[in-house]
Design a protein around this motif. Structure first.
Motif, short mmCIF file in Angstrom:
data_model
loop_
_atom_site.label_atom_id
_atom_site.label_comp_id
_atom_site.label_asym_id
_atom_site.label_seq_id
_atom_site.Cartn_x
_atom_site.Cartn_y
_atom_site.Cartn_z
N ARG A 21 -9.84 5.78 -1.77
CA ARG A 21 -10.29 4.58 -1.04
C ARG A 21 -11.79 4.49 -1.24
O ARG A 21 -12.59 5.20 -0.60
CB ARG A 21 -9.93 4.68 0.44
N LYS B 227 -11.81 1.27 4.52
CA LYS B 227 -11.81 2.22 5.62
C LYS B 227 -11.83 1.45 6.93
O LYS B 227 -12.90 1.21 7.51
CB LYS B 227 -13.01 3.15 5.51
N THR C 215 -19.74 7.61 2.53
CA THR C 215 -18.33 7.40 2.88
C THR C 215 -17.50 6.77 1.77
O THR C 215 -16.53 7.38 1.31
CB THR C 215 -18.22 6.55 4.14
N ILE C 216 -17.86 5.57 1.29
CA ILE C 216 -16.90 4.84 0.47
C ILE C 216 -17.49 4.23 -0.80
O ILE C 216 -16.72 3.77 -1.66
CB ILE C 216 -16.25 3.68 1.28
#
Length: 470
Positions: free
Chosen positions: A278, A424, A466-467
């Motif tokens: 992701r 997310k 995070t992403i």
């Protein structure tokens, strides 16, 4: 001045008197003609007589030895309404005369005096200051004075000290800074005088101290958002970690694909796999976002069918790239949806445009794609559009979501929110929280405005942790 030897005789109402020679007679008329009364004024060898037509007032005149009139006054016997007040006033009043004053004025001054006294008494009860200002302030305890100043009913309640406002902002992976104006109590509890940045592991203790001042209304401090603290949890616990991403095991990916990856492309693949598929790959155009996403999709090939959403102009180009980099993929397993009549459930790989995805959202949802690639994901910048709502519906069941865009946010951070939700959802489940922190959210007459930007370096740190890789 009235000569002391002058004889004055004043008669009001129906009283009359005789007089000597040189009598002048005439009529005197006031504003209200109700009943007649006579008046005779006598002094020396001259006198003045006449009729006064007003039962509500008496006219008084004072003459000297020569017979000339010195002064006149109209004194009402009762209170007269404002619209009928006599216009005549005393021309030259004598300080030693016993002329009656206007009773309405006396009542007014008495009422004003009583009101002033009541205000003085109220002021004294609330603040401890004597009504007579010449006496100064009473000696009262400091605590009582502070209570009087801060009381809601206090005279000083409208003059309270303004609250100092500020916020905590992350400046690196392990440090944050307090952006706030000068506040001496805050300086004392933090024991700093120069640079207001701290280690992230000190955040909880410093916020605990600041809450004391926040409860007293001295400061208003906005802390770090919870998603940020969760993303940098090791740093909050004092664990120093580097930003190194381990190499992923790509043995399940064809060698023709892994062997063609550039070092920075391999870093992108490793980052995506470390984030469990992701991710937002935001490399610039021409740096190989397509090959990276195909490599990640091949890593999770056991979870296919694969959904590829692209602009309509590159649908067949994507079909060619898949056949090129995955030699063991049968071309018949690639389904390029061109019209609304095409079956979107056939094939292991389904390639659709954004517009076709919106039209066929129900059919695509029933398929249940576990792996999805969205090229040019900035097409989903407005979460209110039908396109974004369809994407959220379809990707709700997807375990791996790979977004590709060289410009994830074209003009403002608000355009990035839908892409964050797709990758997310738990990062910022509420757009209002995201808008207040990073879109400079402000409320106006038309509602909330999220068209601005704020704390962008912090947002970049959060996304990189995070992403997003770029």
């Amino acid at each position: 001045m009235i000569n002391a030897s002058s004889a004055q005789q004043i008669h009001q109402g129906s009283n009359t008197s005789s007089h000597k020679s040189n009598t002048l007679s005439g009529g005197f008329t006031s504003q209200n003609k109700n009943t007649n009364s006579s008046v005779i004024l006598k002094d020396g060898n001259s006198s003045l007589s006449g009729n006064v037509s007003n039962s509500n007032s008496s006219r008084t005149c004072i003459t000297g030895n020569s017979g000339a009139t010195i002064g006149c006054e109209s004194t009402p016997n009762t209170v007269v309404p404002a619209q009928h007040k006599p216009t005549s006033t005393l021309v030259f009043p004598s300080s030693s005369s016993n002329v009656n004053r206007n009773t309405s004025q006396s009542s007014f001054y008495k009422s004003s005096a009583s009101q002033n006294q009541a205000q003085h008494n109220k002021f004294q009860n609330e603040t401890g200051v004597a009504p007579n200002t010449n006496k100064g302030v009473k000696n009262i305890p400091q605590s009582d004075l502070a209570a009087a100043v801060t009381s809601d009913n206090s005279f000083f309640s409208k003059k309270k000290t303004a609250t100092v406002k500020g916020s905590a902002v992350l400046i690196s992976r392990d440090r944050f800074v307090l952006s706030i104006g000068y506040c001496s109590p805050l300086v004392e509890i933090y024991s700093v005088t120069k640079r207001w940045d701290f280690k992230l592991e000190e955040y909880e203790e410093l916020m605990r101290r600041a809450r004391i001042l926040m409860q007293q209304g001295v400061i208003e401090l906005e802390g770090l958002p919870q998603p940020l603290l969760q993303a940098f949890k090791p740093a909050c616990q004092g664990k120093i970690t580097d930003n190194h991403v381990p190499n992923a095991d790509l043995t399940r990916v064809p060698d023709t694909l892994t062997g063609s990856l550039m070092p920075f492309q391999r870093d992108g693949v490793n980052f995506a796999i470390s984030r469990e598929g992701r991710v937002i790959i935001a490399d610039d155009m021409g740096l190989g976002k397509t090959i990276q996403s195909i490599c990640v999709a091949c890593y999770y090939r056991k979870e296919w069918p694969l959904l590829v959403v692209v602009p309509s102009s590159v649908r067949f180009a994507w079909s060619e790239q898949l056949q090129r980099w995955i030699p063991n993929l049968n071309p018949d397993d690639i389904n390029v949806v061109v019209t609304g009549k095409d079956d979107v459930t056939a094939g292991k790989v389904v390639i659709v445009s954004y517009d076709m995805m919106t039209k066929k959202k129900n059919d695509l949802q029933h398929v249940g794609f576990k792996v999805a690639i969205l090229d040019e994901s900035h097409f989903l910048k407005n979460f209110r559009t039908a396109r974004c709502q369809a994407a959220q519906l379809i990707l709700k069941v997807s375990k791996r979501v790979i977004l590709l865009s060289g410009t994830p946010a074209l003009s403002r951070p608000a355009e990035l929110y839908t892409q964050l939700r797709l990758v997310k959802p738990q990062l910022f489940p509420n757009f209002h929280l995201f808008g207040l922190r990073y879109c400079d959210g402000k409320q106006n007459n038309f509602g909330w405005d999220y068209s601005g930007s704020s704390n962008l370096p912090e947002l970049q740190l959060l996304l990189g942790e995070t992403i997003m890789i770029r």
